[in-house]
Every structure is written in structure tokens, then in C-alpha cells.
Design a protein around this motif. Structure first.
Motif, PDB file in Angstrom:
ATOM      1  N   THR A   1     -34.240 -83.813  34.039  1.00 36.08           N
ATOM      2  CA  THR A   1     -34.407 -84.000  32.598  1.00 36.08           C
ATOM      3  C   THR A   1     -33.036 -84.161  31.919  1.00 36.08           C
ATOM      4  O   THR A   1     -32.933 -84.057  30.702  1.00 36.08           O
ATOM      5  N   VAL A   2     -31.997 -84.358  32.721  1.00 37.10           N
ATOM      6  CA  VAL A   2     -30.651 -84.511  32.144  1.00 37.10           C
ATOM      7  C   VAL A   2     -29.964 -85.814  32.581  1.00 37.10           C
ATOM      8  O   VAL A   2     -29.598 -86.641  31.748  1.00 37.10           O
ATOM      9  N   THR A   3     -29.771 -85.992  33.895  1.00 38.78           N
ATOM     10  CA  THR A   3     -28.920 -87.124  34.305  1.00 38.78           C
ATOM     11  C   THR A   3     -29.612 -88.175  35.151  1.00 38.78           C
ATOM     12  O   THR A   3     -29.884 -87.954  36.342  1.00 38.78           O
ATOM     13  N   GLU A   4     -29.876 -89.319  34.496  1.00 39.94           N
ATOM     14  CA  GLU A   4     -30.218 -90.540  35.217  1.00 39.94           C
ATOM     15  C   GLU A   4     -29.176 -91.564  34.757  1.00 39.94           C
ATOM     16  O   GLU A   4     -28.147 -91.177  34.194  1.00 39.94           O
ATOM     17  N   SER A   5     -29.417 -92.857  34.997  1.00 41.70           N
ATOM     18  CA  SER A   5     -28.317 -93.797  34.766  1.00 41.70           C
ATOM     19  C   SER A   5     -27.818 -93.875  33.324  1.00 41.70           C
ATOM     20  O   SER A   5     -26.623 -93.998  33.090  1.00 41.70           O
ATOM     21  N   TYR A   6     -28.727 -93.757  32.383  1.00 40.69           N
ATOM     22  CA  TYR A   6     -28.322 -93.880  30.977  1.00 40.69           C
ATOM     23  C   TYR A   6     -27.350 -92.757  30.614  1.00 40.69           C
ATOM     24  O   TYR A   6     -26.299 -92.986  30.011  1.00 40.69           O
ATOM     25  N   MET A   7     -27.698 -91.511  30.993  1.00 43.07           N
ATOM     26  CA  MET A   7     -26.814 -90.378  30.709  1.00 43.07           C
ATOM     27  C   MET A   7     -25.476 -90.550  31.436  1.00 43.07           C
ATOM     28  O   MET A   7     -24.400 -90.325  30.866  1.00 43.07           O
ATOM     29  N   ALA A   8     -25.536 -90.954  32.714  1.00 45.77           N
ATOM     30  CA  ALA A   8     -24.303 -91.080  33.496  1.00 45.77           C
ATOM     31  C   ALA A   8     -23.386 -92.142  32.890  1.00 45.77           C
ATOM     32  O   ALA A   8     -22.165 -91.957  32.829  1.00 45.77           O
ATOM     33  N   ALA A   9     -23.966 -93.246  32.407  1.00 47.24           N
ATOM     34  CA  ALA A   9     -23.146 -94.295  31.787  1.00 47.24           C
ATOM     35  C   ALA A   9     -22.501 -93.759  30.503  1.00 47.24           C
ATOM     36  O   ALA A   9     -21.317 -93.987  30.251  1.00 47.24           O
ATOM     37  N   ALA A  10     -23.272 -93.024  29.728  1.00 45.41           N
ATOM     38  CA  ALA A  10     -22.736 -92.488  28.471  1.00 45.41           C
ATOM     39  C   ALA A  10     -21.653 -91.440  28.734  1.00 45.41           C
ATOM     40  O   ALA A  10     -20.627 -91.411  28.054  1.00 45.41           O
ATOM     41  N   MET A  11     -21.873 -90.592  29.745  1.00 46.83           N
ATOM     42  CA  MET A  11     -20.864 -89.576  30.071  1.00 46.83           C
ATOM     43  C   MET A  11     -19.567 -90.237  30.528  1.00 46.83           C
ATOM     44  O   MET A  11     -18.472 -89.810  30.164  1.00 46.83           O
ATOM     45  N   ALA A  12     -19.682 -91.290  31.326  1.00 48.34           N
ATOM     46  CA  ALA A  12     -18.478 -92.012  31.770  1.00 48.34           C
ATOM     47  C   ALA A  12     -17.812 -92.688  30.573  1.00 48.34           C
ATOM     48  O   ALA A  12     -16.591 -92.701  30.459  1.00 48.34           O
ATOM     49  N   ALA A  13     -18.626 -93.203  29.645  1.00 45.38           N
ATOM     50  CA  ALA A  13     -18.066 -93.902  28.486  1.00 45.38           C
ATOM     51  C   ALA A  13     -17.232 -92.964  27.607  1.00 45.38           C
ATOM     52  O   ALA A  13     -16.250 -93.387  27.009  1.00 45.38           O
ATOM     53  N   VAL A  14     -17.617 -91.685  27.537  1.00 46.26           N
ATOM     54  CA  VAL A  14     -16.842 -90.751  26.713  1.00 46.26           C
ATOM     55  C   VAL A  14     -15.711 -90.084  27.496  1.00 46.26           C
ATOM     56  O   VAL A  14     -14.982 -89.255  26.965  1.00 46.26           O
ATOM     57  N   GLY A  15     -15.577 -90.432  28.767  1.00 44.43           N
ATOM     58  CA  GLY A  15     -14.450 -89.902  29.555  1.00 44.43           C
ATOM     59  C   GLY A  15     -14.816 -88.762  30.483  1.00 44.43           C
ATOM     60  O   GLY A  15     -13.957 -88.182  31.138  1.00 44.43           O
ATOM     61  N   GLY A  16     -16.105 -88.410  30.531  1.00 44.59           N
ATOM     62  CA  GLY A  16     -16.570 -87.385  31.472  1.00 44.59           C
ATOM     63  C   GLY A  16     -17.233 -88.054  32.656  1.00 44.59           C
ATOM     64  O   GLY A  16     -16.871 -89.181  33.024  1.00 44.59           O
ATOM     65  N   ILE A  17     -18.227 -87.398  33.242  1.00 41.87           N
ATOM     66  CA  ILE A  17     -18.951 -88.018  34.354  1.00 41.87           C
ATOM     67  C   ILE A  17     -20.349 -87.418  34.437  1.00 41.87           C
ATOM     68  O   ILE A  17     -20.572 -86.269  34.009  1.00 41.87           O
ATOM     69  N   GLY A  18     -21.291 -88.189  34.961  1.00 47.20           N
ATOM     70  CA  GLY A  18     -22.646 -87.691  35.161  1.00 47.20           C
ATOM     71  C   GLY A  18     -22.952 -87.613  36.643  1.00 47.20           C
ATOM     72  O   GLY A  18     -22.472 -88.431  37.426  1.00 47.20           O
TER      73      GLY A  18
ATOM     74  N   MET B   1     -20.091 -77.997  33.475  1.00 44.47           N
ATOM     75  CA  MET B   1     -21.297 -78.778  33.751  1.00 44.47           C
ATOM     76  C   MET B   1     -22.386 -78.270  32.811  1.00 44.47           C
ATOM     77  O   MET B   1     -22.568 -77.054  32.665  1.00 44.47           O
ATOM     78  N   MET B   2     -23.083 -79.214  32.186  1.00 47.21           N
ATOM     79  CA  MET B   2     -24.041 -78.811  31.162  1.00 47.21           C
ATOM     80  C   MET B   2     -25.416 -79.415  31.389  1.00 47.21           C
ATOM     81  O   MET B   2     -25.525 -80.582  31.763  1.00 47.21           O
ATOM     82  N   GLY B   3     -26.427 -78.589  31.152  1.00 44.37           N
ATOM     83  CA  GLY B   3     -27.802 -79.047  31.221  1.00 44.37           C
ATOM     84  C   GLY B   3     -28.391 -79.061  29.825  1.00 44.37           C
ATOM     85  O   GLY B   3     -28.496 -80.102  29.180  1.00 44.37           O
ATOM     86  N   SER B   4     -28.713 -77.862  29.303  1.00 43.50           N
ATOM     87  CA  SER B   4     -29.413 -77.786  28.010  1.00 43.50           C
ATOM     88  C   SER B   4     -28.590 -78.401  26.883  1.00 43.50           C
ATOM     89  O   SER B   4     -29.133 -78.956  25.946  1.00 43.50           O
ATOM     90  N   PHE B   5     -27.281 -78.330  26.989  1.00 44.32           N
ATOM     91  CA  PHE B   5     -26.406 -78.860  25.944  1.00 44.32           C
ATOM     92  C   PHE B   5     -26.577 -80.380  25.786  1.00 44.32           C
ATOM     93  O   PHE B   5     -26.323 -80.933  24.727  1.00 44.32           O
ATOM     94  N   LEU B   6     -27.005 -81.035  26.870  1.00 45.20           N
ATOM     95  CA  LEU B   6     -27.122 -82.495  26.847  1.00 45.20           C
ATOM     96  C   LEU B   6     -28.574 -82.985  26.880  1.00 45.20           C
ATOM     97  O   LEU B   6     -28.841 -84.152  26.609  1.00 45.20           O
ATOM     98  N   ALA B   7     -29.503 -82.072  27.235  1.00 44.69           N
ATOM     99  CA  ALA B   7     -30.883 -82.507  27.495  1.00 44.69           C
ATOM    100  C   ALA B   7     -31.616 -83.036  26.257  1.00 44.69           C
ATOM    101  O   ALA B   7     -32.586 -83.760  26.382  1.00 44.69           O
ATOM    102  N   GLY B   8     -31.136 -82.685  25.055  1.00 44.99           N
ATOM    103  CA  GLY B   8     -31.793 -83.178  23.838  1.00 44.99           C
ATOM    104  C   GLY B   8     -31.202 -84.492  23.353  1.00 44.99           C
ATOM    105  O   GLY B   8     -31.545 -84.964  22.280  1.00 44.99           O
ATOM    106  N   SER B   9     -30.284 -85.066  24.145  1.00 42.00           N
ATOM    107  CA  SER B   9     -29.610 -86.301  23.716  1.00 42.00           C
ATOM    108  C   SER B   9     -30.499 -87.522  23.879  1.00 42.00           C
ATOM    109  O   SER B   9     -31.385 -87.541  24.731  1.00 42.00           O
ATOM    110  N   THR B  10     -30.162 -88.554  23.121  1.00 43.63           N
ATOM    111  CA  THR B  10     -30.852 -89.837  23.243  1.00 43.63           C
ATOM    112  C   THR B  10     -30.802 -90.316  24.694  1.00 43.63           C
ATOM    113  O   THR B  10     -31.738 -90.936  25.190  1.00 43.63           O
ATOM    114  N   GLU B  11     -29.674 -90.054  25.377  1.00 38.29           N
ATOM    115  CA  GLU B  11     -29.447 -90.598  26.716  1.00 38.29           C
ATOM    116  C   GLU B  11     -30.135 -89.814  27.822  1.00 38.29           C
ATOM    117  O   GLU B  11     -30.127 -90.250  28.981  1.00 38.29           O
ATOM    118  N   ALA B  12     -30.707 -88.638  27.514  1.00 38.50           N
ATOM    119  CA  ALA B  12     -31.406 -87.866  28.555  1.00 38.50           C
ATOM    120  C   ALA B  12     -32.740 -88.547  28.858  1.00 38.50           C
ATOM    121  O   ALA B  12     -33.318 -89.191  27.982  1.00 38.50           O
TER     122      ALA B  12
END
Ligand code: XMP
Length: 495
Positions: A57-74, A367-378
Motif C-alpha cells: 500500500t506504499v511503493t509501486e512504480s508511481y511512488m518510486a518514480a516520485a521518490m526518485a524525483a525528489v531525491g530519495g528512493i522507493g 524508511m517510511m510507510g504510514s507517512f507516505l501511504a496517504g499520498s497521491t502516489e501510493a
């Protein structure tokens, strides 16, 4: 004043982030001078210390692309077949825009037959295969089919075939925006060299992202593509899964286990390092120095720390094992630093202050789960809960629901096939886009670093180890005082 970390964390107590507080130090630089660049693992540099958790419920491709775009990683979760997981990696790798539109594809023989009513589909794209895996033949706009009387008509007969709707899939947002303006279009189609469609990006989405904090270069590998990680388990079949992921171009592997100090994991670490010496492998989870030492000896490139501290975890209640996250991060980091192994503080992050604490106590990333799970990208769609609040589902990978789909090996499910839940299913509030809330959160983290007189992660760690930075344990009353209190209501928005 206060105690050095070494003293505080050696008293026999297990402290969480909320139990401890740093005393402020001396400021001699502006907030913008704080540099949060770091490493995920031995060979993966990041410009911000944020990692999205390998949860379904957190990281599939959309989240991973967004995390990489902001300088982190998924880290893409493994509760999927090996080829589905590899496809998610390919999807991240094939694009340079942190946007996902879910375009509808059909074959030229498909008929209109009221098919798109109810869905808010602005365009239907026509390809030979009826999915994105073949060349674009044309498209049909909503206005084209709305007035149609003849529902038997085939899409191939009415589709538009104008040239110039496609751009190479490696185009970034700026280039796409240029093309949209140049052609006066509402969308462009991202295509691979051979003509295979990767995605469709609309003007509306580009406008949305333009309103967010400016994106830098992001986490890009030497091949110019976004970096992305993936989780695997430690079974024999995971070697095959790994092969799929490597072929798809995965940059780092996370061995996903709630108790990583096992013969299974040690053997897997050795296997990965022998078979793919260029690939970084992150081991865990661990919470003690001796667990960490075993995995370091086996050859890990990074360590993931946390047991039972996650918001959806029940491991400590079910198994009576774990550790307070502040203590775990401090202890494991103190041993990992000696071998130059970066530590990921995994779980228990609810505020930017928790991130500051994790990083200063020795972690290189959180590493974050709940902090990111409500995002558009989750993954998943928003729903309205009983209070009328917009929420997304968030579930533990050890919840019965997730294990039913196959994630039980994270908890080393035994052959008796009796599934014991070590996590729950819940929901988290809508947070908007990662592209917005992660940069804002990083700004808050920089302010915390500035208060501590630390202009980088390295300087924070040095100040802590040299006993310059001091901490105290907060009593229960001090914790209440440290949060918002005594108000009938308050505005919760931070930005
Ligand atoms: P947060 O607090 O960020 O935690 O939501 C995410 C982390 O929690 C771990 N995780 C679990 N732990 N039972 C557990 O005990 C579970 O079902 C479960 N699912 C995830 C995991 O380390 C994740 O990154």
C-alpha cells in the motif's frame, strides 16, 4: 547539561523517538546551508534521506518514480509475482516524469458500446495489443465518441491519427511542457524507441506539478534513469525473482524480513554478493549490535533497523520481541559506522521531528510507510471514511489480508500454514502529492538540524559522538507539553 547519547542509551531502557529530546546547540549558518545528502547503502547516494517502504500500500512504480524525483528512493514491494515486480521496476526506469496517468488502451476492433460512460476518461488510446505494450495507432477523444449514435462503430474507424503526439519517454517535465506548448496539445504520449507506449502525460498534470517546490535532478543512476530498489525474501524461489529484477535494471535489493539475523538471510546475502557483485544488498531488519555484526560479516551494503516500531506493527505484542526505535537506531548505527555501512531507520516516523531524531542518532536515511501511504502516489484509490475524511488504505505486510496475497515469508511463515498476524489493516488521511509534502518535510528537518548546529548528517553524527550534542528523556508530562495541548481545537496543517 543533559546527557551524551552514549550514557543515555546504556541504562537498560528501550527508548522511542518520543521518549527523548535533543537540547539545542549553537547556530552559525542559515537553514539553507544544511545539506541532507546521504547514502542509502554503500554505493547509492541520495540527495535527501527518504526511502519509501516496500509495502503493497506504499511503493509501486508511481511512488518510486516520485521518490526518485525528489531525491530519495522507493523500494518496490514483493507481494506480487516476480514478473509483475520486474514490470514495476521497468516502469520506473522507462520514464523521467514523476507523473502517472492511467490511460485507457483499446484495440482498433473495440467498439464504443457505452463502454466509457461513468469513467472520466478524456481519451482512449488505440494500440494493436490493446495495452501500452505496442505502438500507438491513434486516439479517440471523449468529444469524438459522446455524440456518436452508432455504438457498433469500431475505434479503428474513428480514431485520430495525427502525428506529433509522441515524445521520447526519457523527456523530463520541462521538455514535455515545451512540446505541449509548441503543439498546443492537451497531452503527449511517452514512447520508447521502438514505438512502445510508456505513458500519457496531460497538460493538467504538468500544471499540477509546476505548482510544487522545484524539483532537482533527482536520484539518477549512471545510465541517466531513475534509481529504484526492490524487496525480496530469502527462499530458494527468491533467487529466481532476483534474476527478473536484475534484468529489469534494479539498483539495490532489500532483504525483507522482520528478524534479519537468520541463517537464511546470511546465505542470501552471500548469494547476492557472489552472483551480482555490482548490486548493493541491504539486510535486516535488526535492532541489536550483535544482529548487525552478523549481517555486516556476511557482506551487506546497508542495514535496515526496526522491529515492531512501525505504525501498523504488532510484532512486539505478538512475539514479545523488538526494541524502542531510538535505542535501536543509536545502537546499530554505532556499530555500522565502524564498517562504513549506512543505516536505514525503518518505521515509527510520524513527524519531521522523528526524522531529525533518527538521522542525528546515527541513521543515514529513514524508511517510511504510514507517512507516505496517504499520498497521491501510493497505490489504491482514496475513499471517504465514516467521518467524511478522504483516506487511503494502509496495511501491514504481516496483516492477515496482505499475507493472504503472499507476503507471509517476511515473517518466516512455517510449513504448518498457520498464519499468525503481526500487523493490522487501517487507513491514513490524504496527504496530497509526495512531490510537495516530502520537500516541505525536508525543510522542517533542515530547521531541526540548524537548531542543533549541524549542517550535514556527518556533522550531526560527529557532534553526537563527540558528546557535544546532549539529550534528555522526556517524562510523560513533558511529552504532553511538547505536543499541542489545552486547546479546544486547532489547525493541523503544517504547510
Ligand atoms: P511506519 O511506521 O512507517 O512503518 O508505518 C513501516 C514499517 O513497518 C514495518 N512493517 C511491519 N511490521 N508487522 C510489523 O510488525 C507488519 O505487518 C508490518 N508491515 C510493515 C516495515 O518495516 C515497514 O517499513
Amino acid at each position: 547539561d543533559g546527557s551524551p547519547a552514549e550514557k543515555l542509551f546504556n541504562q537498560g531502557y528501550s527508548y522511542t523517538y518520543d521518549d527523548v529530546i535533543f537540547l539545542p546547540h549553537y547556530i552559525d549558518f542559515p537553514t539553507d546551508a544544511v545539506n541532507l545528502s546521504t547514502k542509502l547503502s554503500r554505493n547509492i547516494p541520495l540527495s535527501i534521506p527518504c526511502v519509501s517502504s516496500p509495502m503493497d500500500t506504499v511503493t509501486e512504480s508511481y511512488m518510486a518514480a516520485a521518490m526518485a524525483a525528489v531525491g530519495g528512493i522507493g523500494i518496490i514491494h514483493s507481494n506480487a509475482t516476480p514478473s509483475e515486480q520486474a514490470d514495476m521496476i521497468r516502469s520506473v526506469k522507462s520514464r523521467r516524469v514523476p507523473i502517472l496517468s492511467s490511460p485507457v488502451f483499446k484495440t482498433p476492433d473495440s467498439r464504443i458500446v457505452n463502454e466509457f460512460e461513468g469513467d472520466d476518461v478524456p481519451f482512449v488510446f488505440v494500440t494493436q495489443s490493446g495495452n501500452e505494450k505496442s505502438k500507438l495507432l491513434g486516439y479517440v477523444a471523449k468529444s469524438d465518441w459522446l455524440g456518436l449514435k452508432d455504438t457498433e462503430i469500431k475505434l479503428g474507424e474513428i480514431m485520430r491519427t495525427d502525428a506529433n503526439v509522441s515524445v521520447p519517454c526519457h523527456y523530463d517535465l520541462g521538455q514535455i511542457n515545451g512540446k505541449l506548448k509548441e503543439e498546443g496539445r492537451d497531452f503527449v504520449v511517452l514512447e520508447k524507441e521502438g514505438g512502445e507506449v510508456v505513458d500519457v502525460v496531460t497538460k493538467e498534470e504538468v500544471e499540477r506539478v509546476k505548482g510544487y517546490p522545484k524539483l532537482g535532478k533527482g536520484t539518477v543512476g549512471s545510465d541517466g534513469r531513475w534509481m529504484v530498489g526492490a524487496a525480496i525474501g530469502t527462499r530458494g524461489s527468491d533467487k529466481e525473482r532476483l534474476e527478473h529484477l536484475v534484468k529489469a535494471g534494479v539498483d539495490v535489493i532489500v532483504l525483507d524480513s522482520s528478524q534479519g539475523n537468520s541463517i537464511y538471510q546470511i546465505e542470501m546475502i552471500k548469494y547476492v554478493k557472489q552472483t551480482y557483485p555490482e548490486l548493493d544488498v541491504i539486510g535486516g531488519n535488526v535492532v541489536t549490535m550483535s544482529q548487525a555484526q552478523n549481517l555486516i560479516k556476511a557482506g551487506v551494503d546497508g542495514l535496515r533497523v526496526g522491529m515492531g516500531s512501525g505504525s501498523i506493527c504488532t510484532t512486539q505484542e505478538v512475539c514479545a520481541v523488538g526494541r524502542g526505535q531510538a535505542t535501536a537506531v543509536y545502537k546499530v548505527s554505532s556499530i555500522a559506522t565502524q564498517s562504513g555501512i549506512p543505516v536505514i531507520a525503518d518505521g515509527g516516523i510520524s513527524f519531521s521531528g522523528h526524522i531529525v531524531k533518527a538521522l542525528v542518532l546515527g541513521a543515514s536515511t529513514v524508511m517510511m510507510g504510514s507517512f507516505l501511504a496517504g499520498s497521491t502516489e501510493a497505490p489504491g484509490a482514496y475513499e471517504l471514511n465514516e467521518k467524511g475524511l478522504q483516506v487511503k488504505k494502509y496495511r501491514g505486510m504481516g496483516s492477515l489480508e496482505a499475507m493472504t496475497k503472499g507476503s507471509d515469508q517476511r515473517y518466516l511463515g512455517d510449513t504448518a500454514k498457520l498464519k499468525i498476524a503481526q500487523g493490522v489493516v487501517g487507513a491514513v488521511a490524504d496527504k496530497g502529492s509526495v512531490l510537495k509534502h516530502v520537500p516541505y518535510t525536508m525543510q522542517a528537518v533542515k530547521q531541526g538540524f540548524q537548531d542543533l548546529g549541524a549542517s550535514s548528517l556527518r556533522s550531526a553524527h560527529d557532534l553526537l559522538r563527540s558528546k557535544t550534542l546532549r539529550l534528555e528523556v522526556r517524562t510523560a508530562a513533558a511529552q504532553v507539553e511538547g505536543g499541542v495541548h489545552g486547546l479546544a481545537s486547532h489547525e493541523k496543517k503544517a504547510f
